[in-house]
Design an enzyme around this catalytic site. Structure first.
Site, PDB file in Angstrom:
ATOM      1  CG  ASP A  89      -0.394  -0.077   2.572  1.00  0.00           C
ATOM      2  OD1 ASP A  89       0.272   0.609   3.067  1.00  0.00           O
ATOM      3  OD2 ASP A  89      -0.222  -1.295   3.124  1.00  0.00           O
ATOM      4  CD  GLU A 109       3.212  -6.543  -2.211  1.00  0.00           C
ATOM      5  OE1 GLU A 109       3.037  -5.896  -1.016  1.00  0.00           O
ATOM      6  OE2 GLU A 109       2.553  -7.553  -2.595  1.00  0.00           O
ATOM      7  CG  ASP A 158       3.678  -3.217   5.980  1.00  0.00           C
ATOM      8  OD1 ASP A 158       2.838  -3.566   6.563  1.00  0.00           O
ATOM      9  OD2 ASP A 158       3.633  -2.068   5.397  1.00  0.00           O
ATOM     10  CB  SER A 159       3.899  -9.798   6.009  1.00  0.00           C
ATOM     11  OG  SER A 159       3.492 -10.181   7.236  1.00  0.00           O
ATOM     12  N   PRO A 165       0.335 -15.890   0.798  1.00  0.00           N
ATOM     13  CG  PRO A 165       0.591 -14.072  -0.615  1.00  0.00           C
ATOM     14  CD  PRO A 165      -0.432 -15.169  -0.145  1.00  0.00           C
TER      15      PRO A 165
HETATM   16  N1  SAM Z   1      -0.978  -3.256   6.898  1.00  0.00           N
HETATM   17  C1  SAM Z   1      -1.262  -4.460   6.485  1.00  0.00           C
HETATM   18  C2  SAM Z   1      -1.940  -5.558   7.543  1.00  0.00           C
HETATM   19  O1  SAM Z   1      -1.300  -5.831   8.576  1.00  0.00           O
HETATM   20  O2  SAM Z   1      -2.862  -5.862   7.268  1.00  0.00           O
HETATM   21  C3  SAM Z   1      -0.208  -5.017   5.684  1.00  0.00           C
HETATM   22  C4  SAM Z   1       0.110  -4.135   4.586  1.00  0.00           C
HETATM   23  S1  SAM Z   1       0.971  -4.715   3.032  1.00  0.00           S
HETATM   24  C5  SAM Z   1      -0.731  -4.427   2.209  1.00  0.00           C
HETATM   25  C6  SAM Z   1       0.875  -6.453   2.976  1.00  0.00           C
HETATM   26  C7  SAM Z   1       1.556  -6.794   1.611  1.00  0.00           C
HETATM   27  O3  SAM Z   1       2.587  -7.936   1.837  1.00  0.00           O
HETATM   28  C8  SAM Z   1       0.458  -7.354   0.812  1.00  0.00           C
HETATM   29  O4  SAM Z   1       0.474  -6.208  -0.412  1.00  0.00           O
HETATM   30  C9  SAM Z   1       1.055  -8.745   0.016  1.00  0.00           C
HETATM   31  O5  SAM Z   1       0.891  -8.878  -1.429  1.00  0.00           O
HETATM   32  C10 SAM Z   1       2.532  -8.612   0.659  1.00  0.00           C
HETATM   33  N2  SAM Z   1       3.005 -10.050   0.824  1.00  0.00           N
HETATM   34  C11 SAM Z   1       2.434 -11.094   1.332  1.00  0.00           C
HETATM   35  N3  SAM Z   1       3.287 -12.075   0.987  1.00  0.00           N
HETATM   36  C12 SAM Z   1       4.688 -11.612   0.703  1.00  0.00           C
HETATM   37  C13 SAM Z   1       5.711 -12.357   0.235  1.00  0.00           C
HETATM   38  N4  SAM Z   1       5.973 -13.530   0.465  1.00  0.00           N
HETATM   39  N5  SAM Z   1       6.832 -11.534  -0.255  1.00  0.00           N
HETATM   40  C14 SAM Z   1       6.535 -10.144  -0.551  1.00  0.00           C
HETATM   41  N6  SAM Z   1       5.305  -9.649  -0.465  1.00  0.00           N
HETATM   42  C15 SAM Z   1       4.384 -10.182   0.411  1.00  0.00           C
END
Ligand code: SAM
Length: 278
Positions: A89, A109, A158-159, A165
């Site tokens: 985000d 990401e 920040d996952s 994933p």
């Molecule tokens: N603030 C948020 C929450 O705690 O709900 C999380 C923010 S951010 C949108 C999380 C991001 O992590 C997502 O866009 C997702 O696609 C990414 N993500 C998940 N698994 C991942 C991985 N293995 N490698 C890189 N990014 C990943």
């Protein structure tokens, strides 16, 4: 007569559902990694959903994004190279760039569509993707982290929640790779879920990190959007203890939730959390 209303139900926790009244569903798509939606809610503005779980809203995103960045970046004496894993985000990236010492932020990401849609629908949060100090890498963070050694001052995980994933981003082999990717005085932070609904996740994260880092300090913030409102993060450091950071080094940095007093206050844990991670 009651007008027809559009409601979205978030039911990530068995036995507990949260309903959000929507003005409109702005976008939905199935990406190669997850089901993505952007909705306009009545009370929290526009929001990003992944696999039916709210990730960020316009109204309270700043709490999560400030607390996952300003605590580690203020704890480190001279953060120059930062890695964000996830963070699609853009909110964490935006906060990192408020530090004049930061030369470059690499954001890894997995899902390019999250970035594209946040830039389109949530431009205030996703405002810095084109900043010359930002480098976007669209790759699985688990894969990327294996390719780096001793490169970063701060790593921010920040996952999304430990589903899809993001599952392995909460596991020890990944933290071993993060430790290797950090410089000798580096530190990392991850979001470690709700102490009410997911205390087992917090305990598991803290236990794994204690095996790898001499300093491990969970901290809390209140985030209305997330189940139970009370949310945990965990900081793990190779050298610096955040509680020993001198007050005069901490600065106010154009934030809405974080401030230098919050830096110390966030590490004060309720008894139930202390006992759970003893
Ligand atoms: N603030 C948020 C929450 O705690 O709900 C999380 C923010 S951010 C949108 C999380 C991001 O992590 C997502 O866009 C997702 O696609 C990414 N993500 C998940 N698994 C991942 C991985 N293995 N490698 C890189 N990014 C990943």
């Amino acid at each position: 007569m009651k007008a027809t209303q559009l409601w979205f139900t978030e039911d990530q926790t068995p036995g507990y559902k949260v309903q959000w009244r929507l003005r409109e569903v702005l976008h939905t798509e199935q990406t190669p990694f997850q089901e993505l939606a952007i909705v306009d809610t009545y009370d929290f503005g526009k929001a990003l959903l992944l696999d039916g779980i709210i990730q960020v809203t316009e109204k309270d995103h700043f709490i999560y994004n400030e607390m996952i960045t300003h605590i580690p970046l203020s704890a480190h004496p001279n953060p120059r190279r930062v890695l964000i894993i996830g963070g699609g985000d853009g909110g964490a990236l935006r906060e990192c760039l408020k530090y004049e010492t930061v030369e470059r932020v690499d954001m890894v990401e997995i899902d390019e569509q999250v970035v594209a849609n946040c830039e389109k629908y949530l431009p205030e949060i996703a405002s810095e993707f084109r900043n010359p100090r930002a480098r976007l890498i669209f790759e699985d963070g688990l894969k990327y982290i294996k390719t780096v050694q001793g490169e970063y001052d701060v790593v921010i995980v920040d996952s999304s929640d430990p589903v899809g994933p993001a599952v392995q981003l909460f596991e020890r082999p990944f933290y071993e790779d993060v430790a290797r990717a950090l410089k000798d005085d580096g530190l990392m932070v991850c979001q470690s879920e709700s102490p009410f609904f997911n205390i087992d996740v917090l305990r598991k994260v803290v236990t794994a990190l204690r095996d790898l880092f001499p300093v491990v300090r969970p901290y809390l913030a209140v985030i209305p959007t997330y189940p139970s409102g009370l949310w945990s993060f965990t900081l793990a450091s190779k050298k610096v203890d955040p509680l020993a950071v001198p007050r005069e080094r901490l600065k106010a940095r154009d934030t809405q939730y974080y401030n230098p007093d919050m830096f110390y206050g966030a590490f004060v844990l309720p008894e139930m959390v202390k006992r759970a991670i003893e």
